[in-house]
Scaffold this active site. Structure first.
Site, short mmCIF file in Angstrom:
data_model
loop_
_atom_site.label_atom_id
_atom_site.label_comp_id
_atom_site.label_asym_id
_atom_site.label_seq_id
_atom_site.Cartn_x
_atom_site.Cartn_y
_atom_site.Cartn_z
N THR A 153 -53.72 -73.70 -29.73
CA THR A 153 -55.16 -73.52 -29.46
C THR A 153 -55.71 -72.29 -30.17
OG1 THR A 153 -54.98 -74.62 -27.31
CG2 THR A 153 -56.89 -73.21 -27.65
N HIS A 161 -47.67 -63.63 -30.56
CA HIS A 161 -47.11 -63.11 -29.31
C HIS A 161 -45.86 -62.27 -29.56
CE1 HIS A 161 -49.52 -66.59 -27.98
NE2 HIS A 161 -49.71 -65.89 -26.88
N ASP A 203 -58.92 -79.27 -25.58
CA ASP A 203 -57.82 -79.23 -24.62
C ASP A 203 -58.16 -80.08 -23.40
OD1 ASP A 203 -55.80 -76.75 -25.32
OD2 ASP A 203 -57.83 -76.27 -25.93
N LEU A 234 -53.11 -79.72 -26.57
CA LEU A 234 -53.46 -79.06 -27.83
C LEU A 234 -52.58 -77.83 -27.96
CD1 LEU A 234 -57.09 -78.28 -29.11
CD2 LEU A 234 -55.00 -77.26 -29.99
#
Length: 336
Positions: free
Chosen positions: A121, A225, A50, A118
């Protein structure tokens, strides 16, 4: 290159810069040392890839386009960027395209670039942990019958993308998505990675546009999530199938390649750098991305970063999916 409109020159440079960032992402994975740090928790990670990829993207573009506002996901300290991270090439193919007239006179200082160095991740770090050894991702051909954990790890790498979006007047007007590990299934000698790009009014390139067959409702949503509101919204679509993957860029690629028919994420979590590039590419092929109220997101430099009212993206039939968003979800994600 100097004779082309600035937005086309920026897009052409972003193409090569995204490919450079993709090579950095591969190199860090192959090293086996990801340099992981937690930002806000276990589901919000930052790796060396990242950090290096963002340094490469931002430094390369700002060197050539110093008046463009560039906003990256990672909050990095100001420091000199190593020359080996700088990419000064550009795509001649993009420069050969005719710029849509509405963008031909834009100035550098009117453009905003949103960078996710990125995307995916979490999947990137999970894949690294599951690989049998640090260089495993380079050598899928070593196993005639790959171990299950190895196969799973490689599939997770499909979720990983590099995103560079270009905005003007608050609208996403161009985007580049690099998939660093595309083609890993082909084994020895395969050239890893691909880059797709698009601009409304010009088209999208680097992939084959497809739609889901037989009007099937295949919904893609978050892999890591989820919550009750997210699933209530997904269920309200009455999908024939639900796909759970990581990465906003990856989800939009699945949408434009006909693997899914709608991307439904009724939650906080996505940010402007996650959606700017994918939205531009989706719009370039006639698709649409809004929040759960049907409102578009703005990408001005001074907007808040969070897409706080969810994401609904479709290639076709956007109003149908929007009409099925429950009132309870709209209430949970009240517009600002």
């Amino acid at each position: 290159m100097s004779g082309s409109p600035v937005v086309m020159r920026l897009l052409a440079s972003a193409y090569n810069v995204a490919e450079k960032a993709g090579s950095i992402v591969r190199k860090v994975l192959h090293s086996g040392d990801l340099g992981i740090v937690e930002k806000t928790g276990a589901n919000d990670l930052q790796t060396l890839a990242d950090r290096l990829a963002q340094q490469s993207i931002c430094a390369s573009l700002s060197r050539r386009f110093p008046k463009v506002t560039i906003i990256g996901e990672e909050d990095l300290p100001s420091e000199e960027t190593s020359e080996d991270l700088i990419e000064d090439g550009h795509s001649e193919d993009i420069l050969q395209k005719t710029c849509p007239v509405e963008y031909s006179g834009l100035k550098e200082e009117e453009l905003v670039v949103w960078v996710d160095p990125l995307d995916g991740t979490k999947e990137y770090t999970e894949a690294s942990r599951r690989l049998p050894h640090p260089t495993g991702a380079q050598m899928p051909h070593k196993w005639s019958d790959p171990p299950p954990l190895y196969t799973t790890a490689l599939r997770l790498l499909d979720h990983v993308t590099v995103l560079i979006g270009i905005a003007y007047g608050g609208k996403a007007i161009a985007g580049v998505i690099n998939q660093p590990f595309y083609n890993y299934q082909l084994g020895a000698g395969a050239e890893l990675g691909r880059t797709i790009w698009g601009m409304p009014g010009l088209g999208a390139f680097g992939f084959q546009l497809k739609e889901v067959e037989n009007d099937r409702r295949i919904v893609v949503t978050t892999r890591s999530h989820s919550n009750k509101v997210v699933m209530d919204c997904v269920d309200a679509m009455e999908p024939h199938e639900v796909v759970r993957v990581g990465g906003a860029g990856n989800k939009i690629i699945q949408l434009v390649e006909g693997q899914v028919s709608a991307y439904v994420f009724a939650s906080l979590g996505c940010k402007k750098w996650d959606t700017c590039a994918p939205e531009a590419i989706l719009h370039a092929v006639g698709g649409k991305l809004t929040d759960m109220h049907g409102n578009g997101y703005r990408y001005d430099a001074n907007v808040k970063r969070m897409n706080s009212t969810g994401v609904l993206a479709t290639l076709r039939n956007h109003e149908f999916y929007l009409s099925r968003v429950p009132q309870s979800v709209r209430q949970a994600l009240k517009a600002d």
